[in-house]
Scaffold this motif. Sequence first.
Motif, PDB file in Angstrom:
ATOM      1  N   MET A 152      81.526  56.485  74.146  1.00 30.81           N
ATOM      2  CA  MET A 152      81.046  56.643  75.837  1.00 30.81           C
ATOM      3  C   MET A 152      81.106  55.274  76.265  1.00 30.81           C
ATOM      4  SD  MET A 152      81.841  59.577  76.676  1.00 30.81           S
ATOM      5  CE  MET A 152      81.352  59.321  78.455  1.00 30.81           C
ATOM      6  N   ALA A 153      80.094  54.586  75.695  1.00 29.46           N
ATOM      7  CA  ALA A 153      79.431  53.343  76.409  1.00 29.46           C
ATOM      8  C   ALA A 153      80.784  52.244  76.086  1.00 29.46           C
ATOM      9  CB  ALA A 153      78.624  52.535  75.514  1.00 29.46           C
ATOM     10  N   GLN A 154      81.413  52.239  75.134  1.00 29.10           N
ATOM     11  CA  GLN A 154      82.627  51.403  74.852  1.00 29.10           C
ATOM     12  C   GLN A 154      83.815  51.561  75.999  1.00 29.10           C
ATOM     13  OE1 GLN A 154      83.715  50.500  70.933  1.00 29.10           O
ATOM     14  NE2 GLN A 154      85.554  49.609  71.377  1.00 29.10           N
ATOM     15  N   ASN A 155      84.188  52.921  76.159  1.00 35.39           N
ATOM     16  CA  ASN A 155      85.138  53.360  77.043  1.00 35.39           C
ATOM     17  C   ASN A 155      84.716  53.142  78.428  1.00 35.39           C
ATOM     18  OD1 ASN A 155      86.743  54.081  75.112  1.00 35.39           O
ATOM     19  ND2 ASN A 155      86.656  56.480  75.795  1.00 35.39           N
ATOM     20  N   LEU A 156      83.683  53.153  78.783  1.00 32.29           N
ATOM     21  CA  LEU A 156      82.983  53.096  80.152  1.00 32.29           C
ATOM     22  C   LEU A 156      83.001  51.600  80.435  1.00 32.29           C
ATOM     23  CD1 LEU A 156      81.344  54.658  82.238  1.00 32.29           C
ATOM     24  CD2 LEU A 156      79.424  53.784  81.395  1.00 32.29           C
TER      25      LEU A 156
END
Length: 408
Positions: free
Chosen positions: A157-161
């Motif tokens: 989630m952090a990487q995609n965000l």
Amino acid sequence: MGGANGLPGPGGANGLPGPDGPDAERLARAALTRVLEPGDERGGRWLRERGAVGLMRLLTGPGAPAAVLTGVGPERLAGYRRRAAAADPRQDLAQAAAADCRFVCPGSPEWPTQLDDLGDARPVGLWLRGRPNLRTWALRSVAVVGARACTPYGAHMAQNLAAGLAERGWVVVSGAAYGIDAAAHRGALAAGGATAAVLACGVDVAYPRGHAELLGRISGQGLVLGELPPGSHPTPSRFVLRNRVIAALTRGTVVVEAAHRSGSLVTARRAQQLGRLTMGVPGPATSGLSGGVHELLRGEALLVTDAAEVVELVGAIGELAPERRGPVFARDLLDRDTARVLEALPAGRPADLDAISLAAGTGTDEVIGRLYELHSLGFVERQGDAWQLTRRGPGAGVQSEATRRGGR
């Protein structure tokens, strides 16, 4: 005459501008980054009242500054004086320049004025590594922070965000720690976007050591910054105090995975105190790493699931996230009266006109017209004098509206 630490004396006899000149102020502030710990509000008050040059003169000159620098005991004041006497700002600036770093402070064109919201706890100055202009980048930046021991879900989630924010022209700010911080930086870098790392040590120090390569990539494509002069090591308190800079520097803070006792929550709460937006990415209710985020979401934090939703909150008017809705089915396009007749047909068995008319609450003539319309669209089929839902096609498996809504 000039002092031993290279600062100007009362008349600036060492060739620097007078005590109130901008170069002297910058030199004194560089020295004070070795004297005052990050977030030292007492020292910040002295700095506000006396100016950087005046404060350094009080700390390094003869006499007893205790009458002027109030609020500390003699031992603490002696500690300040020892640090001030040992400070060599010229050497620090030269060491920084050799490492392709620079120093900016309040009054510099590159100083991000939103840090002034910290009041007496604002940084004395910032050491930077990287080419971009910090002030310009900070105007369009978002912090993405979270747990060090994150789950694969949190890292994803952090990487995609971060990648989504970078693709939209936003700077992703984090702390270069393991876990969520690293995932956020890598997401922005992978998207070819902008990212900045705020450190709790000197910007020439690779910490954690396992992130030496990552920090090199960040400084090459973005910015590495911190309050501490070259060579400074991190401490637990410096990590906590570093978080206030992340919160103040950015337009908003997104927390991705955080336990109830987490430094990321410190960042989020400081952002709230500063009037910045605080956002959280929800996680499984059974995960301990979701507890802190969910606690924020029960308060003033806003729930976000992707970059578009973050930009809708922190961006300019009109930067709206796309409308979120489920798939559109053929029955969703029917007008209200036709849909009512379709609802009147029982599932799994045929019904005659009178039964359908009674269930739909309308006359048989209208029912016949609606049924033929539904027949042409493939929703129903005729069985002698009766009608039933088709087994295949747009009407296959149609439930009543109440059941469909309740089971979604």
